[in-house]
Design a protein around this motif. Structure first.
Motif, PDB file in Angstrom:
ATOM      1  N   THR A 162      97.165-136.541  41.685  1.00 52.35           N
ATOM      2  CA  THR A 162      97.110-135.224  41.048  1.00 52.35           C
ATOM      3  C   THR A 162      98.064-135.212  39.857  1.00 52.35           C
ATOM      4  OG1 THR A 162      96.614-134.121  43.139  1.00 52.35           O
ATOM      5  CG2 THR A 162      97.466-132.745  41.367  1.00 52.35           C
ATOM      6  N   ILE A 163      97.606-134.641  38.748  1.00 52.90           N
ATOM      7  CA  ILE A 163      98.435-134.457  37.557  1.00 52.90           C
ATOM      8  C   ILE A 163      98.831-132.989  37.474  1.00 52.90           C
ATOM      9  CG2 ILE A 163      98.444-134.493  35.024  1.00 52.90           C
ATOM     10  CD1 ILE A 163      98.493-137.259  36.278  1.00 52.90           C
ATOM     11  N   GLY A 164     100.095-132.711  37.167  1.00 51.36           N
ATOM     12  CA  GLY A 164     100.534-131.354  36.922  1.00 51.36           C
ATOM     13  C   GLY A 164     100.460-131.048  35.432  1.00 51.36           C
ATOM     14  N   MET A 165     100.249-129.775  35.117  1.00 53.66           N
ATOM     15  CA  MET A 165     100.259-129.347  33.716  1.00 53.66           C
ATOM     16  C   MET A 165     100.974-128.000  33.633  1.00 53.66           C
ATOM     17  SD  MET A 165      97.162-129.120  30.962  1.00 53.66           S
ATOM     18  CE  MET A 165      97.525-128.776  29.226  1.00 53.66           C
ATOM     19  N   LEU A 166     101.979-127.926  32.771  1.00 58.98           N
ATOM     20  CA  LEU A 166     102.774-126.714  32.575  1.00 58.98           C
ATOM     21  C   LEU A 166     102.489-126.159  31.188  1.00 58.98           C
ATOM     22  CD1 LEU A 166     105.070-124.814  33.579  1.00 58.98           C
ATOM     23  CD2 LEU A 166     106.682-126.398  32.493  1.00 58.98           C
ATOM     24  N   GLU A 198      90.677-125.341  24.876  1.00 56.64           N
ATOM     25  CA  GLU A 198      90.194-126.638  24.397  1.00 56.64           C
ATOM     26  C   GLU A 198      91.131-127.770  24.818  1.00 56.64           C
ATOM     27  OE1 GLU A 198      89.021-126.879  20.375  1.00 56.64           O
ATOM     28  OE2 GLU A 198      87.702-125.131  20.449  1.00 56.64           O
ATOM     29  N   VAL A 199      92.441-127.521  24.784  1.00 57.82           N
ATOM     30  CA  VAL A 199      93.389-128.529  25.274  1.00 57.82           C
ATOM     31  C   VAL A 199      93.112-128.827  26.746  1.00 57.82           C
ATOM     32  CG1 VAL A 199      95.813-129.017  25.780  1.00 57.82           C
ATOM     33  CG2 VAL A 199      95.202-127.944  23.617  1.00 57.82           C
ATOM     34  N   LEU A 200      92.940-127.772  27.541  1.00 57.68           N
ATOM     35  CA  LEU A 200      92.668-127.944  28.974  1.00 57.68           C
ATOM     36  C   LEU A 200      91.379-128.709  29.214  1.00 57.68           C
ATOM     37  CD1 LEU A 200      93.682-124.505  30.515  1.00 57.68           C
ATOM     38  CD2 LEU A 200      94.556-126.745  31.174  1.00 57.68           C
ATOM     39  N   GLN A 201      90.352-128.422  28.397  1.00 58.69           N
ATOM     40  CA  GLN A 201      89.088-129.127  28.577  1.00 58.69           C
ATOM     41  C   GLN A 201      89.267-130.621  28.353  1.00 58.69           C
ATOM     42  OE1 GLN A 201      86.069-127.421  29.542  1.00 58.69           O
ATOM     43  NE2 GLN A 201      85.827-129.559  30.160  1.00 58.69           N
ATOM     44  N   TYR A 221      91.472-138.195  39.302  1.00 61.14           N
ATOM     45  CA  TYR A 221      92.649-137.365  39.596  1.00 61.14           C
ATOM     46  C   TYR A 221      92.266-135.893  39.614  1.00 61.14           C
ATOM     47  CZ  TYR A 221      96.263-140.987  39.119  1.00 61.14           C
ATOM     48  OH  TYR A 221      97.063-142.089  39.305  1.00 61.14           O
ATOM     49  N   GLY A 222      93.084-135.089  40.298  1.00 59.02           N
ATOM     50  CA  GLY A 222      92.978-133.640  40.232  1.00 59.02           C
ATOM     51  C   GLY A 222      94.016-133.092  39.270  1.00 59.02           C
ATOM     52  N   LEU A 223      93.895-131.811  38.948  1.00 57.32           N
ATOM     53  CA  LEU A 223      94.828-131.154  38.028  1.00 57.32           C
ATOM     54  C   LEU A 223      95.412-129.919  38.704  1.00 57.32           C
ATOM     55  CD1 LEU A 223      95.990-131.114  35.098  1.00 57.32           C
ATOM     56  CD2 LEU A 223      94.166-129.500  34.553  1.00 57.32           C
ATOM     57  N   LEU A 224      96.741-129.814  38.669  1.00 57.59           N
ATOM     58  CA  LEU A 224      97.452-128.661  39.199  1.00 57.59           C
ATOM     59  C   LEU A 224      98.095-127.944  38.022  1.00 57.59           C
ATOM     60  CD1 LEU A 224      98.172-127.274  41.876  1.00 57.59           C
ATOM     61  CD2 LEU A 224     100.195-128.738  42.013  1.00 57.59           C
TER      62      LEU A 224
END
Length: 326
Positions: free
Chosen positions: A62-66, A77-80, A91-94
């Motif tokens: 899992t990758i985290g994103m703040l 668009e960044v998230l996409q 991977y998953g995204l948190l």
């Protein structure tokens, strides 16, 4: 200096094996001992490295994103770009936001301590850089997206050519015969704001600069103030498309024709830019590509195939011409 598992064991008065069992929830550990170890982990700010966690219990995959907030116009668009790349790698995204300020940051830090993710992508929220740097120094892999000119040493980052973007907006206005531009900036402490203004002024010098905050309201107010002061201007360069939309609204309300009386150029090329009246000429940031590139950097680091931080990865901007400044 990075806190190690040995530091935690010594402070808690237990073995490294016991600390590892508490961290990875494996094996029998007395409840009171486990609570003491967790308290020491929290107090020392110990962050297990992705490699150590992988050896002990396997990667979380899992990758985290703040991020500051999901309401930022280009965040989608960044998230996409991030999601497409992360999911393709299995991977998953948190996702974490800072909508609630310090409370949000505190919750985010607890998830780091709980090893909820293996590495972190960051669009830096206000007043979080020290926290992020501290976590990175303790072993958390981090990649910055749009580092705002405040990239700490040793951090991988993905940025765009803000200076050249500002210069390209100025060249376009100059080629269209404009010589008296108003610039509506974002917050002055952002590196991207300083770069965009500097690039613009090197091509088309101007003393008409209004500091905004990237909102539609700030663009509208800036233009209204200048119109009320009766200072002549023939163009507007806004540092994002939302404030450019505000400028268009103020000009229309005042009876000024765009682009005949005043040409308007924005920055970002978010979907809104195609739907303003008239459609907005703007400097395109490759926001989706920035998300993709940052995710690839982080995944490469986690797999051991990515080189060290080095220089920021710089992606080019480009002018997109529409009716507001043909």
């Amino acid at each position: 200096m990075r806190v190690t598992i040995a530091d935690v064991a010594r402070e808690a008065g237990v073995s490294k094996t016991t600390v590892s069992r508490v961290i990875n929830t494996k094996g029998e550990v007395d409840r009171c001992t486990a609570a003491r170890v967790r308290a020491v982990i929290t107090r020392l700010g110990y962050v297990p490295s992705s490699g150590a966690v992988g050896l002990a219990r396997g990667s979380s995959h899992t990758i985290g994103m703040l991020v500051p907030a999901l309401s930022w116009p280009w965040m989608g668009e960044v998230l996409q770009g991030v999601v497409d790349t992360v999911e393709a790698a299995g991977y998953g995204l948190l996702l974490f936001t800072c909508n609630r300020g310090p409370e949000s940051v505190e919750h985010f830090v607890t998830q780091v301590s709980a090893r909820a993710f293996d590495g972190l992508l960051v669009v830096e929220p206000e007043n979080t850089l020290d926290t992020i740097v501290g976590l990175h120094r303790k072993g958390l892999p981090v990649v910055l997206i749009d580092d705002r000119g405040s990239r700490p040493e040793g951090f991988p980052s993905v940025v765009t050519t803000n200076h050249e973007g500002g210069a390209s907006a100025a060249r376009h206005l100059l080629a269209g015969g404009r010589s008296r531009p108003l610039v509506i900036t974002g917050p002055a402490h952002f590196g991207c704001v300083r770069d965009r203004l500097k690039g613009f002024r090197e091509v088309l010098p101007t003393d008409l600069v209004m500091v905004g905050d990237f909102t539609e309201l700030s663009g509208r107010i800036a233009v209204e103030k200048l119109l009320n002061s009766r200072v002549r201007f023939d163009s507007v360069f806004a540092h994002n498309d939302l404030s450019a939309a505000g400028a268009l609204r103020a000009l229309r309300a005042a009876g000024r024709k765009v682009p005949d009386d005043v040409a308007v150029v924005g920055f970002d090329n978010v979907p809104l830019a195609r739907h303003t009246e008239p459609p907005l000429t703007t400097v395109r940031q490759p926001t989706q590509q920035m998300g993709e590139t940052a995710a690839r950097l982080l995944l490469g680091h986690l797999s051991g195939t990515s080189p060290g931080p080095g220089e920021p990865v710089v992606l080019p901007t480009e002018i997109v011409v529409r009716e507001s400044a043909p």
